[in-house]
Design an enzyme around this catalytic site. Sequence first.
Site, short mmCIF file in Angstrom:
data_model
loop_
_atom_site.label_atom_id
_atom_site.label_comp_id
_atom_site.label_asym_id
_atom_site.label_seq_id
_atom_site.Cartn_x
_atom_site.Cartn_y
_atom_site.Cartn_z
N GLY A 31 32.92 37.60 41.26
CA GLY A 31 34.17 38.57 40.81
C GLY A 31 35.45 38.25 41.24
N GLU A 32 36.25 38.87 41.87
CA GLU A 32 37.59 38.67 42.35
C GLU A 32 37.74 37.62 43.49
OE1 GLU A 32 39.94 41.56 44.30
OE2 GLU A 32 38.29 42.49 45.40
N GLY B 34 36.11 34.37 43.17
CA GLY B 34 35.91 33.24 42.50
C GLY B 34 34.51 32.97 42.04
N ASP C 273 30.80 37.27 31.28
CA ASP C 273 30.63 36.40 29.94
C ASP C 273 31.63 35.61 29.42
OD1 ASP C 273 27.97 37.96 29.85
OD2 ASP C 273 29.03 39.91 29.45
P1 AMP Z 1 29.58 41.51 32.40
O1 AMP Z 1 30.55 42.50 32.84
O2 AMP Z 1 29.99 40.22 32.19
O3 AMP Z 1 28.56 41.54 33.22
O4 AMP Z 1 29.11 41.83 30.98
C1 AMP Z 1 29.12 43.35 30.38
C2 AMP Z 1 28.51 43.19 29.04
O5 AMP Z 1 27.22 43.11 28.98
C3 AMP Z 1 28.72 44.49 28.23
O6 AMP Z 1 29.67 44.29 27.17
C4 AMP Z 1 27.62 45.05 27.87
O7 AMP Z 1 27.27 45.53 26.58
C5 AMP Z 1 26.54 43.61 28.22
N1 AMP Z 1 25.38 44.21 28.91
C6 AMP Z 1 25.00 45.30 29.77
N2 AMP Z 1 23.89 45.42 30.09
C7 AMP Z 1 23.15 44.29 29.39
C8 AMP Z 1 22.03 44.25 29.41
N3 AMP Z 1 20.87 44.61 29.91
N4 AMP Z 1 21.44 43.16 28.52
C9 AMP Z 1 22.52 42.34 27.81
N5 AMP Z 1 23.83 42.75 27.80
C10 AMP Z 1 24.17 43.74 28.55
#
Ligand code: AMP
Length: 308
Positions: free
Chosen positions: A207-208, A210, A238
């Site tokens: 996260g913040e 790194g 992501d």
């Molecule tokens: P992150 O903040 O990078 O972990 O990703 C958040 C994104 O992951 C959101 O846009 C959600 O739609 C997606 N997400 C949340 N839970 C899941 C899951 N169980 N499987 C796949 N994608 C997910």
Amino acid sequence: MSKLVIVGTVAFDAIETPFGKTDKILGGAATFIGLAASHFNIDAAAVSIVGGDFPQEYLDLLSDKNIDISGIEIVKEGKTFFWSGKYHNDMNTRDTLVTELNVLEHFKPVVPEDYKDAEIVMLGNLHPLVQQGVLDQMTKKPKLAILDTMNFWMDIALDDLMAVIKNVDVITINDEEARQLSGEYSLVVAARKIHEMGPKYVVIKKGEHGALLFHDDDVFYAPALPLEEVFDPTGAGDTFAGGFAGYLAKTGDTSFENMKNAIIYGSTLASFCVEKFGTERMQNLSNGEIHKRLLQFKQLTQFEIELT
Ligand code: AMP
């Protein structure tokens, strides 16, 4: 230049942070990965599924960024994957309020014909059997398979997850998830254990604080850019993965040395993602802005020291 296949959710998200709350907005792992990877002018395709309730303008948004969306299945009578989360005051931790799999429950991914020989495969957060299903369709072994996952899949599909982890070269995972997967608190020990599960490279996102890249006995660390305001961290992981995979696809070089640069690109792109709710900031991000922030990154981490 290499081709990139991205698999992950294309979703509706509802997010609550100390700064505000959204209704259902565009989200999903593949969406954030695609938006980040689109900055590298590579051939990239997204493989996912949505319901008939998913607005065409969201799909257009991805194809306008040159992401091939022919691998996104639309189930007219189905509902799109929905996730809702609430962040704590420190913005580093969140609670998942709702996960509705909907059309994801019976999803059989189909990799577009032109992408079955892609050199780089980014297996974004999704059911591990779907991630494996994408690997199985590749007509030749990708140069690099990268996997991202989360605690949700560790909780409900651990065996399937362990099976696909065995088949990838790189795993990107956050610190808490690395601890859950390995059963170890020390991230160095956790990385070693995960390495033994299959991946040659282990990226732990903090996260913040790194990200760390582990490969055999080598470790590389990149801080996150200190930002005045973090508005919504959703999708930062992501976006990081999309920047990482996009840069490696662009350069075609999957060495440890080049992965360091990929980590810097990933961190830089993620630093924009958190500035606005959902995908908003990533939708209108210019290459000039990225370049400026890369320079800031360089200044942040560069120093001269004379060692005698
Ligand atoms: P992150 O903040 O990078 O972990 O990703 C958040 C994104 O992951 C959101 O846009 C959600 O739609 C997606 N997400 C949340 N839970 C899941 C899951 N169980 N499987 C796949 N994608 C997910």
